[in-house]
Design an enzyme around this catalytic site. Sequence first.
Site, mmCIF file in Angstrom:
data_model
loop_
_atom_site.group_PDB
_atom_site.id
_atom_site.type_symbol
_atom_site.label_atom_id
_atom_site.label_comp_id
_atom_site.label_asym_id
_atom_site.label_seq_id
_atom_site.Cartn_x
_atom_site.Cartn_y
_atom_site.Cartn_z
ATOM 1 N N LYS A 236 -32.023 -7.483 -2.989
ATOM 2 C CA LYS A 236 -33.254 -7.168 -3.186
ATOM 3 C C LYS A 236 -34.035 -8.174 -2.248
ATOM 4 C CE LYS A 236 -34.522 -6.123 -7.291
ATOM 5 N NZ LYS A 236 -35.146 -5.931 -8.351
ATOM 6 N N ARG B 50 10.902 15.218 -2.514
ATOM 7 C CA ARG B 50 11.684 14.630 -3.699
ATOM 8 C C ARG B 50 12.581 15.867 -4.174
ATOM 9 N NH1 ARG B 50 6.663 11.730 -5.232
ATOM 10 N NH2 ARG B 50 6.991 9.617 -5.797
ATOM 11 N N ARG C 205 14.237 13.389 0.677
ATOM 12 C CA ARG C 205 15.089 12.572 0.289
ATOM 13 C C ARG C 205 16.229 13.054 -0.872
ATOM 14 N NH1 ARG C 205 12.259 8.939 -4.247
ATOM 15 N NH2 ARG C 205 12.512 10.850 -5.668
ATOM 16 N N GLU D 163 13.017 0.074 -0.870
ATOM 17 C CA GLU D 163 12.119 -0.092 -2.191
ATOM 18 C C GLU D 163 13.153 -1.021 -3.098
ATOM 19 O OE1 GLU D 163 12.340 4.097 -3.969
ATOM 20 O OE2 GLU D 163 14.353 4.446 -3.195
ATOM 21 N N GLY E 83 9.293 2.883 -0.283
ATOM 22 C CA GLY E 83 8.961 3.434 -1.579
ATOM 23 C C GLY E 83 8.287 2.372 -2.305
ATOM 24 N N THR E 84 6.836 2.269 -2.228
ATOM 25 C CA THR E 84 6.433 1.133 -2.693
ATOM 26 C C THR E 84 6.171 1.283 -4.231
ATOM 27 O OG1 THR E 84 4.362 2.194 -2.031
ATOM 28 C CG2 THR E 84 5.165 0.182 -0.757
ATOM 29 N N ASN E 85 6.465 2.249 -4.951
ATOM 30 C CA ASN E 85 6.435 2.368 -6.399
ATOM 31 C C ASN E 85 7.778 1.431 -7.050
ATOM 32 O OD1 ASN E 85 4.520 4.194 -6.104
ATOM 33 N ND2 ASN E 85 6.002 6.022 -6.236
ATOM 34 N N ASP E 86 8.867 1.795 -6.376
ATOM 35 C CA ASP E 86 9.924 0.996 -6.838
ATOM 36 C C ASP E 86 10.027 -0.387 -6.463
ATOM 37 O OD1 ASP E 86 11.601 2.324 -8.509
ATOM 38 O OD2 ASP E 86 11.927 3.843 -7.020
ATOM 39 N N TYR F 45 3.173 5.822 10.023
ATOM 40 C CA TYR F 45 2.439 6.663 9.186
ATOM 41 C C TYR F 45 2.234 6.533 7.611
ATOM 42 C CZ TYR F 45 6.926 8.388 7.473
ATOM 43 O OH TYR F 45 8.165 8.374 6.648
HETATM 44 C C1 PEP Z 1 8.783 5.004 -4.530
HETATM 45 O O1 PEP Z 1 9.513 4.391 -5.327
HETATM 46 O O2 PEP Z 1 7.855 4.378 -4.207
HETATM 47 C C2 PEP Z 1 9.338 6.462 -4.081
HETATM 48 C C3 PEP Z 1 8.347 7.210 -3.325
HETATM 49 O O3 PEP Z 1 9.806 7.085 -4.809
HETATM 50 P P1 PEP Z 1 9.915 7.571 -6.512
HETATM 51 O O4 PEP Z 1 8.374 7.525 -6.881
HETATM 52 O O5 PEP Z 1 10.354 8.843 -6.538
HETATM 53 O O6 PEP Z 1 10.848 6.720 -7.026
HETATM 54 MG MG MG Z 2 11.495 5.235 -5.522
#
Ligand code: PEP
Ligand code: MG
Length: 903
Positions: free
Chosen positions: A23, A570, A626, A766, A787-790, A873
């Site tokens: 502001k 998957r 996968r 992962e 696999g960034t979730n694991d 990617y």
């Molecule tokens: C992951 O682990 O990031 C992944 C893409 O595999 P999922 O979620 O199926 O374990």
């Molecule tokens: Mg995984």
Amino acid sequence: MDLKRVYLFREGNATMKDLLGGKGANLAEMSNIGLPVPPGFTITTEVCNEYYANGGKMPAGLMDSVREAVKDVEKLMSRTLGGSTKPLLVSVRSGAKFSMPGMMDTVLNLGLNPTTVKAMVDETGNKRFVYDSYRRLIMMLSDVAFGLSKHEFDDKIFKEYKQKVGAESDLDLDADQMEEISQLFLKHVREKTGREFPTDPFEQMEVGIEAVFKSWNNDRAIVYRRQERIPDEIGTAVNIQAMVFGNAGDDCGTGVAFTRDPSTGEKAIYGEYLMNAQGEDVVAGVRTPVPISALQKQNPQVFDAFMDTANKLEKHYRDMQDLEFTIEHDKLFMLQCRSGKRTGPAAVKIAVDMVEEGLIKKEEALQRVTGSHLDQLLHKRIDPAALDKAKPLAKGIPASPGAAVGQVVFDADVAAEAKAGTLQGDVVIGKKVILVRDETNPDDVHGMLASQAVLTARGGKTSHAAVVARGFGIPCVAGAEALNVEVHEEKFTVGGTVVRQGDVITIDGASGAIYLGELQLIEPEVSGAFGTLMSWADDYRTMKVRANADNPRDARQAIEFGAEGIGLCRTEHMFFEEDRLPLVQELILTKDESVRQQMLDKLQVVQQQDFEGIFEAMDGKPVTVRLIDPPLHEFLPSFEELVRETTEIKTRIHMGQKGLEKDLETKMKMLGEVESMKEQNPMLGLRGVRLSIILPGLVIMQTRAILQGAAAVAKKGMKVFPEIMIPLVSTVNELRVVQNALEAEAKKIVKEQGVDIPYMFGTMIELPRAALTAGEIAQYAQFFSFGTNDLTQTTFGYSRDDAEGKFLQQYVEQKILPRNPFETIDVPGVGRLMKIAVEEGRAAREGLKCGICGEHGGDPESIDFCQSINLDYVSCSPFRVPIARLAAAQAALRTKVKVAVDK
Ligand code: PEP
Ligand code: MG
């Protein structure tokens, strides 16, 4: 050197937002470009921090600088603060770097006391206006500085007085009555605080300034900052400005306006105003404001001046502006301008229009639209008009965007039957359903697919429900912990409200809100401007964008949204379909090799069909498939469910019911099998590549299905690029064993089929060990996909299914973590592992293709990080593909700027 704590408006400019707040910087800029801005000055954000560093004490010497600055304002206004003739009144307003509308405090009309009240009555001859201003000052300052609630003044004393004298609106009160109200307000202050309301204007100003500093840390400001990710350390500036009066008569007024429509982006002034009123009346809804277009008739000169100013400001800032103005005796004053907040559709339209109008460049347009803006364009949403009136029943975690209305069901089979139209009872056939569970598991997938939305009482953004729902583009609210779900009773309760099967609810996957009953929804609008913006994004980005898709339908959807390949298919999701699950179960349970082979052969036929569909839909674009990943027990009935069922059958037999023995025997056998496969930590157990080593037949079958499917499509003359991906590798030896076996199989198939298939074998990174030994792993892997979730789960040691609901939210609130690492890549930990893996992987294998397929692949901040480590990617759910395309372009533009700066 003395710290400069106070800046006159003429000493600042628009680039000084860090120091003067948004502001203050814009008031300075407007003054400098010659717009009618009442004079004033800004106390810097640094002073706010000084105040807190001082343990909540006003810095010594601050008021001396304020007094100096006031002299300047007095001179410009030819008025004196506290003067017995021509007194100066000022406003004190907060203003941080980022706008936090309504979160902090404001005080108007400072400087009024018995002396100046009299002087102003003499000067203006308008006693009513002066006392109206006075009572507002008493109320506002007491509210923010002395802890007396505004409501005690407004809703009690003021309202009761109006009722007593029979006044409907404030405008029905005359001057003497306003005076009387001011006296009642002063009395209230005296009684409640045991002190007189301050009469010294500088004392009023000092308490006002301190109140603004304090309001930086009031509850609502803290919550707002957390929500908007505004840092707590930046502090607020305080703006002190000569008052101009919108409430000094019928030729006065005040209003707010946007230079373009903030909900549609249409190029037309949009706003409202009120005559004879002060700022807060417009926002507070005390009286109903009129559309700004009415000003054209009411006061054409002021309207023209306003339009001139609005156009000038939009051109000057090259963005849609949100303006506040006051009219004092037919003269226009600007009190604020800032970039206007806008909806997703408006953001896209304004950005594209402004390029076409020559106001901004394409690069800038791309940076003005955010991922959440695009999100609004891609899903149904609740009609804002309906939303205004609705009150949520509960709130959960917004896990998959979009809004949905449906009848509540608690069972996946019931959901599927409702969709198929075979259901009797509470759920009206043909009506849409919302599946409500404590949490979902793979058994529920068919029910989720049949539902409009999914609602769970547990789990977070990476829970099964959330991941699957996002993949399917189904709205999902997860972890609504206030819900007590009683599946067997077919009901859930929230507080005192009971919602039964068949009752209608509306959920908003963008906000996490749950409403009872049906709210009106609006269809997503993919307008022309949206397409234009996307094509610009594609011109600038350097990373490719792929989609996570498990079936031909999702693959087609992904292509429609601009995906350039599939980054993660998957395969196990295909196993959950109704006709396949019994085959998979038999495969897992049988001890007979020949039966196992029969099941594999049957599964191969259906998997091959799936792959053919996907390859055809992708028409020559790469497809990463996968191999099987989850622990096998996920394909079997749940242990707890089986215990419950067997106990129930036993009870019925015990009570004399006949003919249940066979059923009990089957169930007991299954229970034994499931128990033998039970693991304490299934996510760290027999899954991923480990399964392929223990049970090689399954992945051999999958490899055949992939490559024979690819061959069939290639024979039709299409191109196919299958990338076979081996999950959850932690040591190169696992990869060596499995990949060698599969490559031998692949060579056989290619030979059998007689067509050239350019396949590749690669792995997911992962697990931390995989990242740290990426150089070894790249000896075999031809590509990496993170696999960034694991990887997040195993780097932090947090369960991806439970952490969010259990402690992560508090971790973020208490700043133990800057944000949820399952949403945005944790750069110092997980990100570092990724960087090491890319560098060491590419050192071992030149040009190693690297991508990401965890949920982070659709998160703009994470995409920015992916650009910084040179991934080829990102891959995300089909519905996030446009967001990823935009974020990749933004990341590329930022890198370009950085390179330019570094040079
Ligand atoms: C992951 O682990 O990031 C992944 C893409 O595999 P999922 O979620 O199926 O374990
Ligand atoms: Mg995984």
